[in-house]
Design an enzyme around this catalytic site. Structure first.
Site, PDB file in Angstrom:
ATOM      1  N   ASP A  17       1.053  28.388  14.863  1.00  0.00           N
ATOM      2  CA  ASP A  17       1.459  27.091  15.423  1.00  0.00           C
ATOM      3  C   ASP A  17       2.051  26.194  14.349  1.00  0.00           C
ATOM      4  OD1 ASP A  17       1.805  25.285  17.475  1.00  0.00           O
ATOM      5  OD2 ASP A  17      -0.221  24.465  17.357  1.00  0.00           O
ATOM      6  N   HIS A  34      11.264  28.011  14.419  1.00  0.00           N
ATOM      7  CA  HIS A  34      10.917  29.338  14.931  1.00  0.00           C
ATOM      8  C   HIS A  34      11.585  30.436  14.090  1.00  0.00           C
ATOM      9  CE1 HIS A  34       8.980  27.393  18.221  1.00  0.00           C
ATOM     10  NE2 HIS A  34      10.072  27.030  18.846  1.00  0.00           N
ATOM     11  N   LEU A 128      -0.972  49.960   9.998  1.00  0.00           N
ATOM     12  CA  LEU A 128      -1.356  48.725  10.690  1.00  0.00           C
ATOM     13  C   LEU A 128      -0.949  48.766  12.167  1.00  0.00           C
ATOM     14  CD1 LEU A 128      -2.218  45.619  10.444  1.00  0.00           C
ATOM     15  CD2 LEU A 128       0.232  45.184  10.126  1.00  0.00           C
TER      16      LEU A 128
HETATM   17  C1  IPE Z   1      -0.069  28.248  21.335  1.00  0.00           C
HETATM   18  O1  IPE Z   1       0.636  27.205  20.765  1.00  0.00           O
HETATM   19  C2  IPE Z   1       0.863  29.344  21.684  1.00  0.00           C
HETATM   20  C3  IPE Z   1       1.538  30.013  20.567  1.00  0.00           C
HETATM   21  C4  IPE Z   1       1.412  29.794  19.300  1.00  0.00           C
HETATM   22  C5  IPE Z   1       2.426  31.043  20.964  1.00  0.00           C
HETATM   23  P1  IPE Z   1       1.071  25.898  21.596  1.00  0.00           P
HETATM   24  O2  IPE Z   1       1.752  25.042  20.621  1.00  0.00           O
HETATM   25  O3  IPE Z   1       1.839  26.292  22.790  1.00  0.00           O
HETATM   26  O4  IPE Z   1      -0.333  25.300  22.049  1.00  0.00           O
HETATM   27  P2  IPE Z   1      -0.698  23.872  22.649  1.00  0.00           P
HETATM   28  O5  IPE Z   1       0.141  23.697  23.875  1.00  0.00           O
HETATM   29  O6  IPE Z   1      -0.388  22.861  21.616  1.00  0.00           O
HETATM   30  O7  IPE Z   1      -2.154  23.948  22.936  1.00  0.00           O
HETATM   31  C1  IPE Z   2       4.378  27.731  17.694  1.00  0.00           C
HETATM   32  O1  IPE Z   2       4.981  26.597  17.197  1.00  0.00           O
HETATM   33  C2  IPE Z   2       5.379  28.697  18.254  1.00  0.00           C
HETATM   34  C3  IPE Z   2       5.365  28.816  19.716  1.00  0.00           C
HETATM   35  C4  IPE Z   2       4.566  28.232  20.550  1.00  0.00           C
HETATM   36  C5  IPE Z   2       6.360  29.699  20.268  1.00  0.00           C
HETATM   37  P1  IPE Z   2       5.260  25.338  18.117  1.00  0.00           P
HETATM   38  O2  IPE Z   2       6.619  25.499  18.686  1.00  0.00           O
HETATM   39  O3  IPE Z   2       4.180  25.152  19.098  1.00  0.00           O
HETATM   40  O4  IPE Z   2       5.260  24.188  17.050  1.00  0.00           O
HETATM   41  P2  IPE Z   2       4.687  22.730  17.237  1.00  0.00           P
HETATM   42  O5  IPE Z   2       3.258  22.850  17.664  1.00  0.00           O
HETATM   43  O6  IPE Z   2       5.513  22.063  18.271  1.00  0.00           O
HETATM   44  O7  IPE Z   2       4.833  22.111  15.886  1.00  0.00           O
HETATM   45 MG    MG Z   3       2.436  24.075  19.081  1.00  0.00          MG
END
Ligand code: IPE
Ligand code: IPE
Ligand code: MG
Length: 247
Positions: A17, A34, A128
């Protein structure tokens, strides 16, 4: 063997995240985060393979992430396709076995084919096991397992009284893999966000504020170090665990 390496997790599960915030801080579009995040994936996979960790499970797209703006969803799907095409040969060469979990029926036909091909190409690898959770949700997983059991009951092949934890677990994603020992979430939030719910029952949790694109070798080593110092009791007392260790 050092103390740390002798207490390595067999299975590490990660919520990657913070990509969006990483980009925003740099006044870049979320998508740029990303893209850099994929670099972090490469490096963590390499580190896990070097350490001979058995399984690495990465949360790439949750069943709730469809709620994001369509442009971001499309870009993420595109990135997933590209990464599969570009990385599979290298993963294969490094003996990585690739598995995708989640409801793939929502993906384009093309992406579903890429997934099947990548899994088939790497199926017999012995290094792995890299599990990518895509359109995955812990609720979805339990429901699809319950559905399979219900079908067997309806067909007269299963007595409802025979349903127990092991039976249900058999139909969840990842049945034959060890359950995660260590869970890591980057990006500062302290929640599961519908990741592996059943499978995380006794997993050790590690949260860090580091945003996923910045999560490097040292940050991963710190998580492993923290894991190595924990006492896993599985319901018993600390003294019992110590006694067993010295037995
Ligand atoms: C969880 O992250 C999903 C992934 C990392 C793929 P999110 O960024 O979507 O989670 P919330 O919505 O903040 O809980
Ligand atoms: C996690 O990073 C990746 C996915 C959920 C695909 P985020 O896109 O949720 O990044 P933040 O939380 O907005 O910083
Ligand atoms: Mg996120």
């Amino acid at each position: 063997m050092t103390e740390t390496s002798s207490r390595l997790p067999r299975h590490v599960a990660v919520i990657m995240d913070g990509n969006g915030r990483w980009a925003k801080k740099r006044l870049m579009p979320r998508f740029a985060g990303h893209v850099v995040g994929v670099e972090t994936v490469r490096q963590i996979v390499k580190q896990c393979a070097e350490l001979k960790i058995e399984v690495l499970t990465l949360f790439a797209f949750s069943s709730e992430n469809w709620r994001r703006p369509p442009t971001e969803v499309t870009a993420l799907m595109q990135l997933f396709s590209t990464a599969l095409q570009r990385e599979v040969n290298k993963l294969d060469k490094n003996k990585v076995r690739l598995r995708i979990i989640g409801d793939r029926s929502a993906f384009s036909e093309e992406l579903q084919q890429l997934i099947l091909k990548a899994e088939a190409q790497t199926a017999n690898n012995t290094g792995l096991t890299l599990v990518i959770a895509a359109n995955y949700g812990g609720h979805w997983d339990i429901v699809q397992a319950a559905k399979q059991l219900a079908r067997q009951v309806a067909a007269g092949q299963l007595n409802p009284e025979e349903v127990d934890e092991a039976k249900l677990a058999q139909y969840l994603s990842l049945p034959e893999l060890p359950e995660p020992d260590l869970f890591i979430r980057t990006g500062g939030e302290q929640r599961i966000s519908n990741f592996l719910l059943w499978q995380l029952a006794y997993t050790e949790f590690y949260f860090t504020d580091i945003l996923w694109p910045d999560f490097g070798r040292e940050a991963f080593a710190s998580a492993l170090e923290s894991f190595s110092k924990r006492q896993r009791r599985f319901g018993r007392t600390g003294d019992q665990v110590e006694q067993d260790k010295n037995a």
